[in-house]
Design an enzyme around this catalytic site. Structure first.
Site, mmCIF file in Angstrom:
data_model
loop_
_atom_site.group_PDB
_atom_site.id
_atom_site.type_symbol
_atom_site.label_atom_id
_atom_site.label_comp_id
_atom_site.label_asym_id
_atom_site.label_seq_id
_atom_site.Cartn_x
_atom_site.Cartn_y
_atom_site.Cartn_z
ATOM 1 N N ASP A 197 -18.055 -1.402 21.335
ATOM 2 C CA ASP A 197 -19.366 -1.884 21.780
ATOM 3 C C ASP A 197 -19.414 -2.073 23.286
ATOM 4 O O ASP A 197 -20.422 -1.781 23.922
ATOM 5 C CB ASP A 197 -19.688 -3.225 21.100
ATOM 6 C CG ASP A 197 -20.230 -3.017 19.704
ATOM 7 O OD1 ASP A 197 -19.928 -1.973 19.107
ATOM 8 O OD2 ASP A 197 -20.967 -3.889 19.228
ATOM 9 N N CYS A 249 -12.460 -4.363 17.188
ATOM 10 C CA CYS A 249 -13.829 -4.407 17.724
ATOM 11 C C CYS A 249 -14.848 -4.697 16.623
ATOM 12 O O CYS A 249 -14.610 -4.467 15.436
ATOM 13 C CB CYS A 249 -14.158 -3.109 18.447
ATOM 14 S SG CYS A 249 -15.753 -3.153 19.308
ATOM 15 N N LYS A 260 -17.569 -3.844 14.790
ATOM 16 C CA LYS A 260 -17.984 -3.255 13.510
ATOM 17 C C LYS A 260 -16.821 -3.028 12.563
ATOM 18 O O LYS A 260 -17.013 -2.936 11.357
ATOM 19 C CB LYS A 260 -18.690 -1.910 13.766
ATOM 20 C CG LYS A 260 -20.147 -1.917 13.505
ATOM 21 C CD LYS A 260 -20.888 -3.028 14.201
ATOM 22 C CE LYS A 260 -20.833 -2.808 15.681
ATOM 23 N NZ LYS A 260 -21.426 -3.883 16.466
ATOM 24 N N CYS A 298 -13.177 -8.972 22.678
ATOM 25 C CA CYS A 298 -13.889 -9.728 23.721
ATOM 26 C C CYS A 298 -13.806 -11.237 23.497
ATOM 27 O O CYS A 298 -14.040 -11.725 22.383
ATOM 28 C CB CYS A 298 -15.331 -9.266 23.804
ATOM 29 S SG CYS A 298 -15.437 -7.520 24.254
ATOM 30 N N SER A 310 -25.847 -8.401 21.557
ATOM 31 C CA SER A 310 -24.401 -8.604 21.599
ATOM 32 C C SER A 310 -24.114 -10.072 21.335
ATOM 33 O O SER A 310 -24.956 -10.945 21.580
ATOM 34 C CB SER A 310 -23.896 -8.237 22.988
ATOM 35 O OG SER A 310 -22.691 -8.896 23.248
#
Ligand code: XAI
Ligand code: MG
Length: 553
Positions: free
Chosen positions: A82, A123, A125, A195, A469
């Protein structure tokens, strides 16, 4: 005699001699055919820090499985980053990838009649996709999360990729120069891991721990922490020990889905969780209404002081006591129920095994929360008859009224934002970005980041049939359903219409003659990119039901 197992379909009897011949080539000896055969599906890729360390983490997973008597077989599944696709056409691939990852896991498991599956994820998904596939296949399964990235450091402050997106906005506006942007870019992402705030990956990893399908504590350990390999080995052992046990649907129940949703709202988590938890429920065949997020948000305070709404990073939550401490606080207030988990211990038994760090400030109590009510609201009204998701974390706006600034794509809107054309009080509408319309419901972080960088977060409202996001903040409303591409009311709004958002009454309205507008509507040509995007657009359902490609009805 040992009990029958699913993989007997590829290992037993004269008719399977050819399959055995091939398996022998991969290393099987006679006695190995009695072992449970376990899919280790790895979403490893070197394209993103979120997944780049999963290759190494597979080794201890395999060891754990072998040590506990299982036979691991490895498969790959794609990942679409993403962070790297954000702000351009590639972001359309992100939600599409959730379905493709789930399908890939299903094909590996069902195709080879495997007994169980462990999925390594990073990540955004990859996390819901793993749970969706395990629920779909209903085999014993487990999700192992690669962990958060460490915080970056700039000007003595902890930073993440969120700060880079906001620095882009600040740079476009002229409030920071190129050298400062460059310095932030170089320091934000120090190594492997997803993240680093309570963004989508960390939100979903927490949600799956509360759902009971990811072992409590395993996902908390940051990606580069020395203890991560031991967690990988533990997860390998666990799946081998339970490989002939209960299917994954055992864990996906009304109670566990509610626990997961509670964890999301009480941690100020990502709006994407609404989509993903609805999708997991749909795959498991458990009735689920996204309205639950609204109900829970009204009853549940935000007790974790995490970015983007709060102050701390995911690594700080781990240091404070992780999901176990957070869960303890929810349990004290009677906000979660005891449910079975994939570790073999119940959720409450898992929560007991925690240690609170003295003086920690990240996880508060329900009596002394970060915010009195939870982070998400589900709005309805003229503009969103099937619902829309509002993120409140960090902002207390209860009513917003302003003129619509209407854009037919993310790019159109980004250009306007970059030129400084969006002003305080505007209601920005970005449409034809929904599941079918985008296709793929792009995340609007480039835009929310740019608005934040211009000091406009919370001062403009942003409404879209696309998504946000986990790092987005501001007064943002996504997942507007029905979407513009199927003629939803969001397609009928004109520039300058007054839009009213009333959070208390859960309404999002406009004083428009909707029937007349519907008659006048000229639909634009659909966005078509060929290949998998067209397949997705043809199959995908409403965001209010998780935007899955499951055939409904
Ligand atoms: C790039 C991000 C921050 O990971 C985003 O994709 C999210 O949804 O959280
Ligand atoms: Mg995301």
């Amino acid at each position: 005699m040992r009990p029958p197992k699913r993989s007997d379909a590829i290992t037993k009897g004269p008719a399977r001699a050819a399959a055995r011949a091939m398996l022998r080539a991969t290393g099987f000896e006679d006695e190995d055919f009695d072992r449970p055969i376990i899919a280790v599906v790895n979403t490893y890729s070197s394209v993103t820090p979120c997944n780049m360390h999963l290759k190494d983490l597979a080794e201890p997973v395999l060891k754990g499985i072998r040590d506990a008597g299982g036979w691991p077989v490895e498969f790959g599944a794609p990942v679409v980053s993403d962070g790297i696709t954000m702000g351009h056409e590639g972001m359309r691939a992100s939600l599409v990838s959730r379905e493709i990852i789930a399908d890939s896991i299903e094909l590996a498991v069902r195709g080879h009649a495997l007994d169980a599956a462990l999925v390594l994820v990073g990540c955004d998904k990859t996390i819901p996709a793993a749970a969706m596939a395990l629920a779909r296949c209903d085999v014993p399964g487990l999700v192992f999360y690669g962990g958060t990235i460490a915080a970056g450091c700039s000007a003595s402050k902890k930073i993440s990729v969120q700060d880079v997106f906001e620095a882009i906005g600040a740079h476009a506006q002229g409030s920071i120069d190129e050298a400062e942007l460059d310095q932030i870019e170089r320091s934000a992402c120090p190594g492997a891991g997803s993240c680093g705030g309570q963004f989508t990956a960390n939100t979903m990893a927490m949600a799956l721990a509360f759902l009971g399908i990811a072992p409590m504590g395993a996902g908390d350990v940051p990606a580069v922490d020395a203890g991560k390999a031991a967690e990988a080995e533990r997860c390998g052992r666990l799946i081998a020990e339970h490989a002939l046990g209960k299917g994954s649907r055992t864990y996906v129940t009304e109670a566990s889905l509610k626990n997961a949703a509670t964890a999301v709202v009480a941690s100020g988590g990502s709006t994407n969780a609404v989509l993903h938890i609805a999708a997991i429920a749909a795959e498991a065949g458990v009735p689920f209404d996204i309205e639950l997020f609204d109900k829970l948000s009204r009853e549940t305070p935000v007790i974790a002081d995490l970015k983007p709404g709060g102050r701390y990073m995911a690594e700080d939550l781990t240091a404070a006591g992780g999901c176990r401490l957070f869960g303890q606080r929810l349990r004290e207030a009677g906000m979660i129920e005891d449910v079975p988990t994939v570790s073999g211990r119940t959720l409450f038994e898992e929560l007991d095994a925690f240690e609170e760090t003295q003086g920690q400030k990240v996880v508060r109590t329900v009596r002394d929360p970060v915010k009195q009510t939870g982070g998400l609201r589900i709005l309805y009204g003229d503009l969103a008859p099937e619902g829309a998701v509002l993120k409140t974390a960090g902002y207390s706006t209860s009513r917003f009224e302003g003129p619509a600034k209407v854009f037919g794509s993310e790019e159109e809107c980004f250009e306007a934002v970059s030129k400084g054309a969006i002003k305080e009080g505007d209601v920005v509408i970005i449409r034809y970005e929904g599941p079918k319309g985008g296709p793929g419901m792009r995340e609007m972080l480039a835009i929310t980041g740019a608005l934040a960088g211009q000091g406009l977060a919370g001062k403009v409202a942003l409404i879209t049939d696309g998504r946000f996001s986990g790092a987005s903040h501001g007064f943002v409303i996504g997942h507007v359903s029905p979407e513009a591409a199927v003629g939803g009311p969001i397609a009928l709004v004109n520039e300058g219409d007054t839009i009213t958002i009333d959070v208390e009454s859960r309404r999002i309205d406009a004083a428009i003659d909707w029937d007349q507008r519907a008659k006048d509507l000229v639909m634009p040509e659909p966005n078509r990119f060929g290949g998998v995007f067209d397949k997705f657009a043809a199959l995908v359902g409403s965001a209010s039901r998780g935007a899955t490609t499951l055939q409904e009805g």
